[in-house]
Design a protein around this motif. Structure first.
Motif, PDB file in Angstrom:
ATOM      1  N   LYS A 187      -1.881   4.750   2.891  1.00 64.22           N
ATOM      2  CA  LYS A 187      -1.884   4.076   4.079  1.00 64.22           C
ATOM      3  C   LYS A 187      -1.914   5.312   5.209  1.00 64.22           C
ATOM      4  O   LYS A 187      -2.731   5.132   6.344  1.00 64.22           O
ATOM      5  CB  LYS A 187      -0.506   3.353   4.569  1.00 64.22           C
ATOM      6  CG  LYS A 187      -0.578   2.829   5.745  1.00 64.22           C
ATOM      7  CD  LYS A 187       0.572   1.918   5.988  1.00 64.22           C
ATOM      8  CE  LYS A 187       0.748   0.975   7.213  1.00 64.22           C
ATOM      9  NZ  LYS A 187       0.259   1.979   8.457  1.00 64.22           N
TER      10      LYS A 187
ATOM     11  N   ASP B  37      -3.663   5.717   9.121  1.00 59.58           N
ATOM     12  CA  ASP B  37      -2.652   5.748  10.299  1.00 59.58           C
ATOM     13  C   ASP B  37      -3.369   6.254  11.433  1.00 59.58           C
ATOM     14  O   ASP B  37      -3.166   5.936  12.636  1.00 59.58           O
ATOM     15  CB  ASP B  37      -1.362   6.374   9.771  1.00 59.58           C
ATOM     16  CG  ASP B  37      -0.523   5.555   9.155  1.00 59.58           C
ATOM     17  OD1 ASP B  37      -0.587   4.317   8.807  1.00 59.58           O
ATOM     18  OD2 ASP B  37       0.475   6.097   8.399  1.00 59.58           O
TER      19      ASP B  37
ATOM     20  N   LEU C 148      -6.195  -0.963   0.586  1.00 61.10           N
ATOM     21  CA  LEU C 148      -6.737  -0.153   1.727  1.00 61.10           C
ATOM     22  C   LEU C 148      -8.277  -0.560   2.066  1.00 61.10           C
ATOM     23  O   LEU C 148      -8.410  -0.673   3.432  1.00 61.10           O
ATOM     24  CB  LEU C 148      -6.948   1.234   0.846  1.00 61.10           C
ATOM     25  CG  LEU C 148      -7.593   2.347   2.171  1.00 61.10           C
ATOM     26  CD1 LEU C 148      -6.764   2.478   3.418  1.00 61.10           C
ATOM     27  CD2 LEU C 148      -7.764   3.670   1.275  1.00 61.10           C
TER      28      LEU C 148
ATOM     29  N   LEU D  76       0.657  -1.145   0.009  1.00 61.79           N
ATOM     30  CA  LEU D  76      -0.037  -0.057   0.132  1.00 61.79           C
ATOM     31  C   LEU D  76       0.962   1.128   0.001  1.00 61.79           C
ATOM     32  O   LEU D  76       1.732   1.310   1.016  1.00 61.79           O
ATOM     33  CB  LEU D  76      -0.837  -0.031   1.230  1.00 61.79           C
ATOM     34  CG  LEU D  76      -2.040   1.064   1.322  1.00 61.79           C
ATOM     35  CD1 LEU D  76      -2.933   0.916  -0.032  1.00 61.79           C
ATOM     36  CD2 LEU D  76      -2.914   1.017   2.543  1.00 61.79           C
TER      37      LEU D  76
ATOM     38  N   LEU E  95      -7.591  -3.198   4.908  1.00 63.04           N
ATOM     39  CA  LEU E  95      -7.161  -2.654   6.096  1.00 63.04           C
ATOM     40  C   LEU E  95      -8.347  -1.926   6.859  1.00 63.04           C
ATOM     41  O   LEU E  95      -8.371  -2.055   7.981  1.00 63.04           O
ATOM     42  CB  LEU E  95      -6.001  -1.691   5.707  1.00 63.04           C
ATOM     43  CG  LEU E  95      -4.713  -2.383   5.216  1.00 63.04           C
ATOM     44  CD1 LEU E  95      -3.648  -1.403   5.034  1.00 63.04           C
ATOM     45  CD2 LEU E  95      -4.299  -3.354   6.588  1.00 63.04           C
TER      46      LEU E  95
ATOM     47  N   GLN F 205      -4.385  -0.401  -5.230  1.00 56.98           N
ATOM     48  CA  GLN F 205      -4.163   0.231  -3.714  1.00 56.98           C
ATOM     49  C   GLN F 205      -5.608   0.174  -3.092  1.00 56.98           C
ATOM     50  O   GLN F 205      -5.709   0.463  -1.972  1.00 56.98           O
ATOM     51  CB  GLN F 205      -3.830   1.742  -4.285  1.00 56.98           C
ATOM     52  CG  GLN F 205      -2.433   1.734  -4.976  1.00 56.98           C
ATOM     53  CD  GLN F 205      -1.527   1.186  -3.595  1.00 56.98           C
ATOM     54  OE1 GLN F 205      -1.256   1.808  -2.537  1.00 56.98           O
ATOM     55  NE2 GLN F 205      -0.653   0.181  -4.117  1.00 56.98           N
TER      56      GLN F 205
END
Length: 181
Positions: A31, A35, A110, A26, A113, A106
């Motif tokens: 990312k 975070d 994502l 990523l 996540l 991408q």
């Protein structure tokens, strides 16, 4: 468990992105959006990094909480991937199948996540939407990522076949209505 549904325009692109999503990483700029984590505010799930976009808006301004989440949690994948600029080389690359596969990869990374992070905050399923626009209407090609809480009574953009441009939906959990495959 994550279930993917997509319209016909997305099918070949998803196939191109599959090997990349298994071997890629990523992009750090993408990312970074995650975070700071996710948060629930007024029953809506948001990127903490995007809370500043709420301003004076509320879910009523967007037809309900799902539309509000979709508006706040929208990220431009095409602006965030390596090499995105306004150079002639980039403009020639944007809209190609390699560019689309990169943006889609991408978004998929994502999406996984976001779904994992959301599971720490809520038992509700999450919908991740990735949309590609080739820019046929004199607009620049673009690709976007967004996520919303799955709400059965508020199915947001539920008819994938109604989209002309490629759309991929990733849904966590088991509470999914069949709206396309």
């Amino acid at each position: 468990m994550i279930t993917e549904t997509m319209n016909e325009a997305m099918r070949p692109l998803r196939g191109m992105a599959q090997p990349r999503s298994e071997t890629s990483y990523l992009d750090p700029r993408i990312k970074a959006e995650l975070d700071e984590g996710l948060t629930i505010r007024d029953g809506c799930l948001f990127f903490v990094s995007q809370i500043h976009n709420i301003r004076q808006n509320s879910d009523a301004d967007f037809g309900g909480p799902t539309g509000f989440e979709g508006y706040i949690n929208k990220l431009p994948l095409d602006w965030l991937i390596d090499g995105a600029d306004d150079s002639p080389a980039w403009r020639d690359f944007a809209g190609t199948s390699d560019w689309v596969a990169g943006c889609l990869t991408q978004g998929i990374l994502l999406g996984h996540l976001v779904i994992a992070a959301a599971a720490e905050l809520t038992d509700n399923p999450i919908d991740v939407w990735i949309h590609v626009d080739y820019g046929h209407d004199e607009e620049n090609p673009s690709a976007s990522f967004r996520f919303v809480t799955y709400r059965e009574e508020d199915l947001w953009a539920s008819n994938l076949d109604g989209f002309e441009q490629p759309v991929l939906r990733m849904t966590s959990g088991n509470k999914i209505k069949s709206v396309g495959t």
